[in-house]
Design an enzyme around this catalytic site. Structure first.
Site, PDB file in Angstrom:
ATOM      1  CG  ASN A  63     -41.312  33.874   1.413  1.00 43.93           C
ATOM      2  OD1 ASN A  63     -40.158  34.146   1.700  1.00 43.93           O
ATOM      3  ND2 ASN A  63     -41.990  34.527   0.493  1.00 43.93           N
ATOM      4  CD  GLU A 106     -43.494  33.223  -3.575  1.00 46.01           C
ATOM      5  OE1 GLU A 106     -43.215  33.297  -4.797  1.00 46.01           O
ATOM      6  OE2 GLU A 106     -43.894  34.192  -2.917  1.00 46.01           O
ATOM      7  CB  CYS A 113     -46.032  32.117   5.476  1.00 50.77           C
ATOM      8  SG  CYS A 113     -47.413  32.757   4.549  1.00 50.77           S
ATOM      9  CD  GLU A 160     -44.884  34.804   9.010  1.00 51.12           C
ATOM     10  OE1 GLU A 160     -44.627  34.210   7.939  1.00 51.12           O
ATOM     11  OE2 GLU A 160     -45.422  35.925   9.041  1.00 51.12           O
ATOM     12  CB  CYS A 209     -50.965  35.510   6.172  1.00 47.01           C
ATOM     13  SG  CYS A 209     -50.728  33.736   6.396  1.00 47.01           S
ATOM     14  CB  CYS A 217     -48.713  32.781   9.679  1.00 44.58           C
ATOM     15  SG  CYS A 217     -47.927  32.004   8.259  1.00 44.58           S
TER      16      CYS A 217
HETATM   17  N1  THU Z   1     -45.517  35.688   3.294  1.00 43.48           N
HETATM   18  C1  THU Z   1     -44.822  35.225   4.363  1.00 43.48           C
HETATM   19  O1  THU Z   1     -43.938  34.355   4.233  1.00 43.48           O
HETATM   20  N2  THU Z   1     -45.133  35.723   5.583  1.00 43.48           N
HETATM   21  C2  THU Z   1     -45.978  36.764   5.811  1.00 43.48           C
HETATM   22  O2  THU Z   1     -46.121  37.200   6.930  1.00 43.48           O
HETATM   23  C3  THU Z   1     -46.709  37.368   4.677  1.00 43.48           C
HETATM   24  C4  THU Z   1     -46.598  36.651   3.383  1.00 43.48           C
HETATM   25  C5  THU Z   1     -45.139  35.208   1.947  1.00 43.48           C
HETATM   26  C6  THU Z   1     -46.062  34.265   1.269  1.00 43.48           C
HETATM   27  C7  THU Z   1     -45.710  34.497  -0.199  1.00 43.48           C
HETATM   28  O3  THU Z   1     -44.576  33.725  -0.521  1.00 43.48           O
HETATM   29  C8  THU Z   1     -45.302  35.956  -0.244  1.00 43.48           C
HETATM   30  O4  THU Z   1     -45.002  36.325   1.090  1.00 43.48           O
HETATM   31  C9  THU Z   1     -46.360  36.889  -0.789  1.00 43.48           C
HETATM   32  O5  THU Z   1     -47.582  36.682  -0.166  1.00 43.48           O
END
Ligand code: THU
Length: 145
Positions: free
Chosen positions: A49, A51, A60, A62, A95, A98
């Site tokens: 991920n 941010e 994310c 994925e 999520c 994704c």
């Molecule tokens: N996130 C992912 O990268 N993948 C997931 O399956 C769930 C959430 C990340 C997005 C954000 O950077 C952090 O987790 C919190 O939501």
């Protein structure tokens, strides 16, 4: 979710998702995620991920993995599994956004949810995203204009 031992044999793919998780850029949520896709030719593509200070632009793990794979020339329906790793008690599922992106490029692959220590759950993407909107539906549209 489950205390049963989960059977997923691709240790290399799980290890790749665990390793890339260390590159997560998650200074806001402190929720680091790693993902790894297995291509049918044997290659692995990973993502973490990423941010952003504006939060909403966060991508994310994925989706990073999928977009990397597509930009490397891999095509839809060439993937055989996806692993998602986070350091949580419960399995961390992809999520909603994704799930949609994974459906477009991976279809009904096994989605493996793991922690740094163990594989927690494996579920087909169709079970995580029942009745998806996809190109098949687009193709059935009555043409207008
Ligand atoms: N996130 C992912 O990268 N993948 C997931 O399956 C769930 C959430 C990340 C997005 C954000 O950077 C952090 O987790 C919190 O939501």
């Amino acid at each position: 979710m489950t205390d049963k031992a989960v059977d997923f044999r691709d240790d290399e793919l799980v290890a790749a998702a665990r390793a890339v998780r260390q590159h997560a850029w998650a200074p806001y949520s402190h929720f680091a995620v790693g993902a790894a896709l297995r291509h049918r030719d044997g290659r692995i593509v990973t993502g973490c991920n990423v941010e952003n200070a504006t939060y909403g632009l966060t991508v994310c793990a994925e989706r990073v993995a999928v977009f990397k794979a597509i930009s490397e020339g891999m095509r839809p329906d060439e993937f055989t599994a996806v692993v998602v790793v986070a350091d949580t008690e419960e399995p961390t599922p992809p999520c909603g956004a994704c799930r949609q992106i994974l459906w477009e490029f991976c279809g009904d692959v096994p989605v493996v949810m793991a922690t740094p220590a163990e594989v927690k759950a494996v579920l087909g993407l169709a079970a995580l995203l029942p009745w998806p909107f996809d190109r098949r539906i687009l193709g059935t549209a009555k043409k207008e204009g």
